[in-house]
Structures are given as C-alpha cells and as structure tokens.
Scaffold this motif. Structure first.
Motif, short mmCIF file in Angstrom:
data_model
loop_
_atom_site.label_atom_id
_atom_site.label_comp_id
_atom_site.label_asym_id
_atom_site.label_seq_id
_atom_site.Cartn_x
_atom_site.Cartn_y
_atom_site.Cartn_z
N GLY A 1 -5.29 -2.19 -29.20
CA GLY A 1 -4.35 -1.10 -29.37
C GLY A 1 -5.01 0.20 -29.80
O GLY A 1 -6.14 0.22 -30.29
N VAL A 2 -4.27 1.28 -29.62
CA VAL A 2 -4.80 2.62 -29.84
C VAL A 2 -5.22 2.85 -31.28
O VAL A 2 -6.33 3.35 -31.56
N GLU A 3 -4.36 2.52 -32.23
CA GLU A 3 -4.65 2.84 -33.63
C GLU A 3 -5.85 2.06 -34.16
O GLU A 3 -6.70 2.61 -34.87
N SER A 4 -5.92 0.78 -33.81
CA SER A 4 -7.06 -0.03 -34.26
C SER A 4 -8.36 0.52 -33.65
O SER A 4 -9.39 0.61 -34.35
N ASP B 1 -8.80 20.69 -32.82
CA ASP B 1 -9.56 21.90 -33.17
C ASP B 1 -11.03 21.58 -33.40
O ASP B 1 -11.92 22.34 -32.97
N HIS B 2 -11.29 20.44 -34.08
CA HIS B 2 -12.68 20.04 -34.33
C HIS B 2 -13.37 19.73 -33.01
O HIS B 2 -14.54 20.12 -32.79
N ALA B 3 -12.66 19.03 -32.11
CA ALA B 3 -13.24 18.71 -30.81
C ALA B 3 -13.56 19.98 -30.03
O ALA B 3 -14.65 20.11 -29.43
N ILE C 1 -10.45 12.00 -29.11
CA ILE C 1 -9.75 10.72 -29.12
C ILE C 1 -9.04 10.51 -30.46
O ILE C 1 -7.94 9.94 -30.52
N LEU C 2 -9.65 10.99 -31.53
CA LEU C 2 -9.07 10.87 -32.87
C LEU C 2 -8.01 11.92 -33.14
O LEU C 2 -7.53 12.05 -34.28
N ILE D 1 -23.70 16.43 -29.09
CA ILE D 1 -22.57 17.19 -29.64
C ILE D 1 -21.33 17.00 -28.76
O ILE D 1 -20.21 16.83 -29.24
N HIS D 2 -21.55 16.99 -27.44
CA HIS D 2 -20.45 16.81 -26.49
C HIS D 2 -19.77 15.44 -26.68
O HIS D 2 -18.53 15.34 -26.73
N HIS D 3 -20.56 14.39 -26.83
CA HIS D 3 -19.98 13.06 -27.03
C HIS D 3 -19.28 12.97 -28.39
O HIS D 3 -18.27 12.28 -28.52
N HIS D 4 -19.82 13.64 -29.38
CA HIS D 4 -19.14 13.71 -30.68
C HIS D 4 -17.77 14.39 -30.51
O HIS D 4 -16.76 13.94 -31.06
#
Length: 603
Positions: free
Chosen positions: A255-258, A302-304, A297-298, A288-291
C-alpha cells in the motif's frame, strides 16, 4: 523447411486415419517444417507409437535417432566446426531467441550471416534473432557450451550492458526483454554484478521486483563512499534505482502509506552518495534528481521542485526537466514554464541531442494527461513524432512504449474515437513476450478495452480479456479496466466481484463509478445510487472534468429508481465536453420526454 501442407503430408504418410489436428499443431509447434524430424515422427507413428506418446516425444525431439545417429547430431553435428561460436550463445542464453545487438557484439555481422545462410533462423524482428525450435532442441541435446565459453559470455554480457546504460535508445530495454530469464537465473544463482541487477530493475514491473536479490541501498551507498565518482558510475546509478524499485514493490504489495514510510527511511542514501569525491556534474545532478523524485512521492511538492531546479543548475538533465514540468503543470501560474520545458525536450529530441527514449515517452504520456491548451496544441502538432517513437518501442517489446500508446488510446477514445481504427492498425500483434510483462500486457489490455468500447466489442473485447487474464499481479488501475471490459460485454456479476475487491484510495471515485454501473446492471439500485453519489462527491478540483460522466451514470440510476433527474440533466449538459456523453444525455432526455414517470410527470 516445408510449409504446413507439405509437413502434414509427410506426417500422415501410410497412416490410414491421418494426423489429428491437435496433434499436428503440437508437432508443428515443436519442429516446424523440418523434413527429417517429420519423417522420424511418422516412422514412430507407423511403428505403433500412440499420438499421446508422439506429442510427449516432441519435447525431447533432439534425442530421437536416425539409425545410429541422434537427430541433434544429424541436424547440427556437421556444422559444429563452423557454427560453434554462434550456437554456443544460444546454449548459454538457454532460449531460442537472443537479443540481436548482443549477439552481433559477440559473433559480429559475419556470425549473423552464417546463422541465416545455414537456414537455422526464423524470420524475426529487428531486435532479436530466433532459431527454429528444432535447432534449439538439437542444441539442448548436444554439447555446445564449455565452462570457459560460458565465463567469457558472462563477461561480454556485462560489458555490453554497461555500454548501453548511457545510451539514448531502446536497446537496453529491448535486450532485457529478450534475456530477462537469463539475467534472473544469473542473479538468483549468486552472480550479482552491478550490470546484471541494473538491467533487471529496468525490466521489472512492481509485482516482479525481488527484494532479496537486491543489495541494501544504504550499505551499497556507504561502500561507495571512498570511491571516485568517475570510476563507480554504474554503482551510483544502481543505488538510486534500487531505492525506486523497492518503493514500487512496497507500494504494490503493502500500500501507498507503508511504501512512503519505507521510502522516507531511505532518504539518507542520497546524502551519502553526494558525499562521494570527484562526482561529475551529471552524477551530482542525477542524485539530486532522484532525491527530488522521492520527495515528490512523499507529497513534499515544494521540496521536490526545489531539488529539480537545483539539479538543472548543476547539469541540464532532461529527466529533471520532465519531473519539473509535471510539477509546473499543477500550477496555472507556471504554465509558460511548463510549456517551455516541454518544447525544449522536443527540440533536443528531434535534433538527436541527448534525450533518452524513456524521457521522450514519459513526456508523451504526461502531455496526454495535462488538460492545458498548450499541451493539447503541442500534442496535436507533434503527435506523429511521439507515436513514431512509441511504436518503435512497442515493436521492440518495451513496456513503457505500450504505456504511452495506452495514454494516446485513452485520449483518442475520449476526444476522437473515429481516429482509433487507424491507430489500432499500426500496433504490433499480441506476442508471448508481451504477455510475459505485466506493464506491457496491462497497457495492451487497456488499448484493447478502448477499442472494444469505442470501435467494436465483438472484435476487441476477447483480446482485452485475454491480456487482462494473463496479468500475474494486476494493479488497481488494471483491475478496474478489467472490470470495465467485463461491463462492456455484459458480465455484470463478474465485474462487480472484481471491482468490489479493489483497494485504491487515489482512484476510489473511478472505482465507485464503475462499481455503480455493475450494480445498476444487476438491479441493485440503492447501492448503485450510493456509489455514484460517492463518485460525484470526489469530482471536484482537478477531477471536475469527470463530473459530466458521473452525472450521466446518476441519471441512469435515478431513472431506473423512478426519480426525475432534471437538475442532473441540466448540470451534465452544461459540463459535458465529450460528444459521446452529450449524445447519451440527449438520448436519455428524449426518452424521458416521451414517457411519463411513475407519478405521471414528464421531464
């Protein structure tokens, strides 16, 4: 090789009852039109062997004997001195088909010509070379692969994969499709070279990821800390891909949350990688791009965005441009920036300057999901360019290419169903390779679903259901489309069972809408009404565009209940921007105006 009629004539020679059709098909699948094999099988049948035994023998046809010589030796023995190098590659791969690019890198163009000139290959596409099944059987029965040659091919294979990792074409993806079984055997057997694992990750659907076969990304990143960036490029690339592969796996099964919680625990991997000395600008930008992808996803938008922008400041990474474009499309104020990024990627791709097929296909899929006018205009102008690249990928059995084609089919079915027949005529036929990949198979199934609902139920529904049933582990979206295909052919009970079992918070409004259709078909009107009300409650904001379709369903349910849905008609007609929905609304309105309801009122 003989054609089927000639083969049947040899098989049935001196047999009064001939050859049963199912038996002939099994023999044909095993040996094709190979005259000597057909003669030996006929001899066995004339000697009293049952057809059941003959079919079983076909699995071991290379062990049949022609006098004092095994069939395998009769077929290939005289070629051993000339074709050992070429055929040893197939013995090593353990399959009748081999990636053309890898085979060419090992045996050269002259080796490919020899295989063809000796009549050992079947006509195949540009990505692979396939032996006749009888030739493969003969190889399995003989001694074609020494331990030394096997080690040499392992090393050549590793170098070949490493050479493809920075290429802009489909070659890595198509190669893994052909040789995934070999890679899985190598990795599961303990040969866990960076190249082998990296290639497998690129081919695995979420349900196929095998966490036990992957190094721990934290440990792998720490093991690289003392290296120099330029010397460990494949290992850095593998580390970030493992983080993403594990997330896909966990999201699918837990699942998404886990999955998000687990991903958050792996964020330190990116900091560890950035601490490596002498990273190139490209490596720094990629990390940096993968981060940034992880932060997206999280739901840390704005951070992304900040990370993608920082990545582009370091190196003009097209992958980061695509991710940033996707975020900009969520904000109308940044539409011009999104359009500029899309135009830049297309310009570079058409100029052959460093845009991978994956990025270009990803852009095509993204543009199909963006409802801004600039995206529609760009797709209209460049549709042939995107479709050409996607079709090339599809003919190479690249899963992402099918996903892009499914996105185009989705939009055509919604906006321009008349263009679907021409689109469908360009697709490759369903293949065993495609059925073996959940991503490609699921996307193909969706294309056939749209064809069934917009072009011809009779012609396409069976193909759609065949592909859905081939999925090993369908995700919620694929399961919903499967249920909707069942609705299209009137199998409401089966559709209800499938749809009711879907757990998908993000896609709940569409599941509720489709489940309402199934309930209506089964006469469960109260449940159908509750479900379509639930769908409408979620059709706000970005999902406002689906409201007319959901209202159409509620109108059908309310009419079945005996209610007067006047306000639903009014809202649906105002919102509808789809010709099919408008036509259905007008048809229902005409029926309502012609017939009074239970209380004697008309609409």
């Amino acid at each position: 090789m003989l054609d089927a009629d000639a083969a049947l004539s040899i098989l049935g020679s001196a047999l009064p009852d001939g050859v049963p059709s199912k038996v002939f098909q099994a023999i044909w699948n095993a040996v094709g039109g190979h005259p000597l094999s057909l003669r030996l099988i006929n001899s066995s049948a004339r000697g009293g062997a049952s057809w059941e035994d003959v079919v079983l023998d076909c699995e071991h046809i290379g062990q049949a004997d022609d006098g004092n010589t095994l069939l395998a030796e009769r077929i290939l023995g005289r070629h051993r001195g000339v074709l050992r190098d070429e055929l040893s590659v197939f013995a090593w791969a353990g399959h009748s088909s081999c990636d053309r690019g890898f085979l060419r890198s090992v045996v050269g163009p002259v080796g490919l010509r020899k295989l063809t000139s000796y009549g050992l290959t079947v006509s195949e596409d540009w990505t692979s070379v396939r032996l006749h099944d009888i030739v493969e059987a003969a190889i399995k029965a003989g001694d074609w692969l020494s331990e030394r040659r096997a080690r040499e091919l392992d090393d050549r294979f590793e170098r070949y994969i490493l050479s493809l990792m920075r290429k802009d074409d489909h070659n890595l993806d198509s190669m893994v499709v052909q040789l995934r079984g070999l890679l899985e055997r190598k990795v599961e057997g303990g040969d866990r070279r960076t190249a082998f694992i990296y290639a497998l990750i690129s081919a695995w659907a979420a349900s196929q990821v095998k966490p036990d076969a992957l190094p721990d990304p934290h440990e792998l990143a720490r093991s690289l800390a003392d290296g120099r960036g330029g010397d460990i490029d494949p290992e850095i690339a593998l580390t970030v891909e493992i983080v993403e592969a594990l997330h896909r796996y966990e999201r699918h099964y837990h699942g998404v949350e886990s999955a998000r919680q687990k991903l958050r625990g792996r964020l330190g991997v990116f900091d560890t990688l950035l601490s490596i000395t002498d990273l190139t600008d490209r490596q720094t930008a990629e990390i940096i791009h993968h981060h940034g992808k992880a932060r997206r996803i999280l739901l840390e938008r704005d951070h992304a965005m900040e990370l993608f922008e920082r990545s582009l400041e370091v190196f003009p990474l097209n992958e980061a441009k695509l991710q940033l474009l996707r975020l900009y499309t969520k904000d109308r104020a940044r539409a011009e920036e999104a359009e500029a990024l899309a135009l830049d990627i297309v310009r570079l791709a058409k100029g052959g300057k460093g845009v991978t097929s994956s990025v270009l296909l990803g852009l095509g899929e993204t543009l199909n999901s963006v409802h801004a006018q600039w995206a529609k205009n760009l797709l209209l102008r460049e549709e042939d360019f995107f479709l050409d690249r996607a079709l090339r990928g599809a003919f190479a059995n690249v899963a992402q290419a099918y996903e892009v084609l499914a996105a185009f089919a989705r939009q055509k079915a919604w906006k321009d169903p008349a263009s679907l027949p021409d689109f469908l005529s360009k697709l490759p036929a369903l293949s065993a390779v495609m059925l073996d990949d959940d991503r490609a198979c699921g996307a193909y199934a969706e294309i056939m679903y749209h064809a069934a609902t917009k072009v011809s139920v009779d012609d396409y529904s069976l193909r759609a259901l065949q592909a859905f049933e081939a999925l090993r582990s369908p995700d919620p979206f694929q399961t919903r489309r499967w249920g909707e295909t069942l609705l299209a052919v009137g199998h409401h009970k089966e559709a209800e069972t499938l749809l009711a079992g879907i757990v998908d918070a993000d896609g709940r409004i569409w599941v509720a809408h489709s489940l309402s259709r199934a309930k209506l078909g089964l006469g469960k009107l109260d449940e159908a009404k509750d479900l379509v009300d639930e769908a409408l409650a979620g059709a706000t904001g970005r999902n406002q565009q689906y409201r007319a379709s959901f209202l159409l369903q509620r109108i059908k349910v309310r009419l079945a209940i005996g209610e007067i849905p006047a306000e639903d008609f009014e809202e649906a007609v105002c919102l509808a921007d789809n010709q099919s929905v408008l036509e259905q609304l007008e048809t229902l309105r005409s029926e309502c105006e012609a017939q009074p309801n239970r209380e004697g009122h008309v609409l």
